[in-house]
Design a protein around this motif. Structure first.
Motif, PDB file in Angstrom:
ATOM      1  N   TYR A 158       0.745  -1.108   0.000  1.00  0.00           N
ATOM      2  CA  TYR A 158       0.035   0.287  -0.173  1.00  0.00           C
ATOM      3  C   TYR A 158       0.920   1.198   0.262  1.00  0.00           C
ATOM      4  O   TYR A 158       0.358   2.214  -0.521  1.00  0.00           O
ATOM      5  CB  TYR A 158      -0.852   0.037   1.066  1.00  0.00           C
ATOM      6  N   GLN A 159       2.011   1.327   0.711  1.00  0.00           N
ATOM      7  CA  GLN A 159       2.728   2.330   0.692  1.00  0.00           C
ATOM      8  C   GLN A 159       3.583   2.672  -0.804  1.00  0.00           C
ATOM      9  O   GLN A 159       3.615   3.858  -1.102  1.00  0.00           O
ATOM     10  CB  GLN A 159       3.950   2.483   1.711  1.00  0.00           C
ATOM     11  N   ARG A 160       3.767   1.829  -1.270  1.00  0.00           N
ATOM     12  CA  ARG A 160       4.300   1.801  -2.932  1.00  0.00           C
ATOM     13  C   ARG A 160       3.236   2.533  -3.613  1.00  0.00           C
ATOM     14  O   ARG A 160       3.515   3.375  -4.583  1.00  0.00           O
ATOM     15  CB  ARG A 160       4.815   0.516  -3.387  1.00  0.00           C
ATOM     16  N   ARG A 161       2.132   1.895  -3.438  1.00  0.00           N
ATOM     17  CA  ARG A 161       0.986   2.783  -4.044  1.00  0.00           C
ATOM     18  C   ARG A 161       0.561   4.084  -4.034  1.00  0.00           C
ATOM     19  O   ARG A 161       0.526   4.909  -4.662  1.00  0.00           O
ATOM     20  CB  ARG A 161      -0.460   1.899  -3.943  1.00  0.00           C
ATOM     21  N   VAL A 162       0.873   4.574  -2.488  1.00  0.00           N
ATOM     22  CA  VAL A 162       0.846   5.955  -2.206  1.00  0.00           C
ATOM     23  C   VAL A 162       1.722   6.867  -2.727  1.00  0.00           C
ATOM     24  O   VAL A 162       1.791   7.820  -3.317  1.00  0.00           O
ATOM     25  CB  VAL A 162       0.668   6.044  -0.585  1.00  0.00           C
ATOM     26  N   LYS A 186       3.652  10.777  -6.601  1.00  0.00           N
ATOM     27  CA  LYS A 186       4.533  10.877  -7.559  1.00  0.00           C
ATOM     28  C   LYS A 186       3.722  11.709  -8.838  1.00  0.00           C
ATOM     29  O   LYS A 186       4.287  12.468  -9.480  1.00  0.00           O
ATOM     30  CB  LYS A 186       5.452   9.773  -8.200  1.00  0.00           C
ATOM     31  N   ASN A 187       2.649  11.179  -8.947  1.00  0.00           N
ATOM     32  CA  ASN A 187       1.681  11.640  -9.945  1.00  0.00           C
ATOM     33  C   ASN A 187       0.966  13.058  -9.745  1.00  0.00           C
ATOM     34  O   ASN A 187       0.115  13.654 -10.470  1.00  0.00           O
ATOM     35  CB  ASN A 187       0.458  10.734 -10.388  1.00  0.00           C
ATOM     36  N   GLY A 188       1.141  13.372  -8.477  1.00  0.00           N
ATOM     37  CA  GLY A 188       0.424  14.981  -7.859  1.00  0.00           C
ATOM     38  C   GLY A 188      -0.350  14.826  -7.041  1.00  0.00           C
ATOM     39  O   GLY A 188      -0.750  15.862  -6.626  1.00  0.00           O
ATOM     40  N   ALA A 189      -0.863  13.762  -6.792  1.00  0.00           N
ATOM     41  CA  ALA A 189      -1.868  13.486  -5.685  1.00  0.00           C
ATOM     42  C   ALA A 189      -1.299  13.844  -4.224  1.00  0.00           C
ATOM     43  O   ALA A 189      -0.172  13.796  -3.936  1.00  0.00           O
ATOM     44  CB  ALA A 189      -2.393  12.283  -5.635  1.00  0.00           C
ATOM     45  N   ASN A 190      -2.032  14.467  -3.380  1.00  0.00           N
ATOM     46  CA  ASN A 190      -1.977  14.816  -2.153  1.00  0.00           C
ATOM     47  C   ASN A 190      -2.743  13.676  -1.276  1.00  0.00           C
ATOM     48  O   ASN A 190      -3.915  13.710  -1.028  1.00  0.00           O
ATOM     49  CB  ASN A 190      -2.562  16.065  -1.606  1.00  0.00           C
ATOM     50  N   LYS A 238      -3.115  15.837  -9.708  1.00  0.00           N
ATOM     51  CA  LYS A 238      -3.139  16.804  -8.632  1.00  0.00           C
ATOM     52  C   LYS A 238      -4.462  17.071  -8.034  1.00  0.00           C
ATOM     53  O   LYS A 238      -4.647  17.724  -7.109  1.00  0.00           O
ATOM     54  CB  LYS A 238      -2.443  18.140  -9.455  1.00  0.00           C
ATOM     55  N   ASN A 239      -5.545  16.621  -8.852  1.00  0.00           N
ATOM     56  CA  ASN A 239      -6.941  16.707  -8.377  1.00  0.00           C
ATOM     57  C   ASN A 239      -7.475  16.036  -7.226  1.00  0.00           C
ATOM     58  O   ASN A 239      -8.500  16.075  -6.778  1.00  0.00           O
ATOM     59  CB  ASN A 239      -7.927  16.685  -9.445  1.00  0.00           C
ATOM     60  N   LEU A 240      -6.563  14.766  -6.939  1.00  0.00           N
ATOM     61  CA  LEU A 240      -6.931  14.148  -5.954  1.00  0.00           C
ATOM     62  C   LEU A 240      -6.313  14.281  -4.409  1.00  0.00           C
ATOM     63  O   LEU A 240      -4.910  14.522  -4.656  1.00  0.00           O
ATOM     64  CB  LEU A 240      -6.424  12.686  -6.329  1.00  0.00           C
ATOM     65  N   ASP A 290     -13.456   9.807 -11.030  1.00  0.00           N
ATOM     66  CA  ASP A 290     -13.119  11.154 -11.914  1.00  0.00           C
ATOM     67  C   ASP A 290     -12.384  12.056 -11.497  1.00  0.00           C
ATOM     68  O   ASP A 290     -12.696  12.681 -10.599  1.00  0.00           O
ATOM     69  CB  ASP A 290     -14.630  11.417 -12.367  1.00  0.00           C
ATOM     70  N   LEU A 291     -11.112  12.034 -12.030  1.00  0.00           N
ATOM     71  CA  LEU A 291     -10.152  13.005 -11.602  1.00  0.00           C
ATOM     72  C   LEU A 291      -9.898  14.220 -12.567  1.00  0.00           C
ATOM     73  O   LEU A 291      -8.962  14.728 -12.513  1.00  0.00           O
ATOM     74  CB  LEU A 291      -8.942  12.192 -11.102  1.00  0.00           C
TER      75      LEU A 291
END
Length: 193
Positions: free
Chosen positions: A30-34, A39-43, A60-62, A76-77
């Motif tokens: 799960y940490q790898r997924r986070v 890295k893709n811009g999510a917070n 970045k929208n997530l 939908d992001l």
């Protein structure tokens, strides 16, 4: 001391170590997924469980708060999606943040966004439409519901279209949400006194 902490502290040292080892692999997954989502811009907050596909499409929208469990990647992001702390979003859910102007000959998109408050539980196979902009603190959305408007805090919603059927009496404050899918290694390890 919470029930979870009592549970962890009731274990012998050997069983506690075994519990840590059993949880470590899942936690690292799960940490790898986070990390991918960030890295893709999510917070993304701490102790969050998300599916692999959601991590790949995150942008970045997530935004997801701490100790939340998201089991659906059909989010939908294209517009901001803000998910609070201690949120549980079950499998098969769809959250849509964009629609179209049906009165336009150009069919241009209409951009919305949605905010999901802390301690919300969205059961399974729900559809959250762009006309819903906010799901309030502690709300519960029953399985298979279609949410077409904002949801008040502590409301229990069900149906198509979803309607309030009652008020929730309390939130799941003692629940270790990340433990629902075995991602609670850090919490389990740190609960030992």
């Amino acid at each position: 001391m919470t029930r979870y902490e009592e549970y962890v502290n009731s274990k012998s040292k050997v069983r506690w170590i075994m519990g840590c080892l059993m949880r470590l692999r899942t936690y690292l997954k799960y940490q790898r997924r986070v990390r991918v989502a960030r890295k893709n811009g999510a917070n993304i907050g701490d102790n969050v469980v998300i599916p692999k596909h959601l991590a790949k499409i995150a942008n970045k929208n997530l935004s997801i708060g701490n100790c939340s469990s998201i089991q659906s990647s059909q989010l939908d992001l294209r517009n901001p999606l803000r998910i609070g702390n201690q949120v549980i979003i079950g499998g098969g859910n769809q959250i849509i943040t964009t629609s179209h102007n049906i009165d336009s000959p150009d069919w241009e998109p209409k951009h919305y966004g949605i905010e999901i408050g802390d301690y919300v539980w969205i059961s399974t196979n729900c559809l959250i439409l762009p006309s819903c902009r906010k799901i309030g603190f502690g709300a519960v959305i029953g399985a298979g519901s279609v949410v077409v408007s904002d949801v008040p805090a502590m409301a229990v919603m069900s149906g198509n279209p979803a309607k309030e059927i009652r008020k929730r009496k309390c939130v799941h404050s003692d629940l270790v949400v990340e433990g629902l899918l075995g991602g609670d290694f850090k919490t389990f390890k740190n609960s030992r006194q």
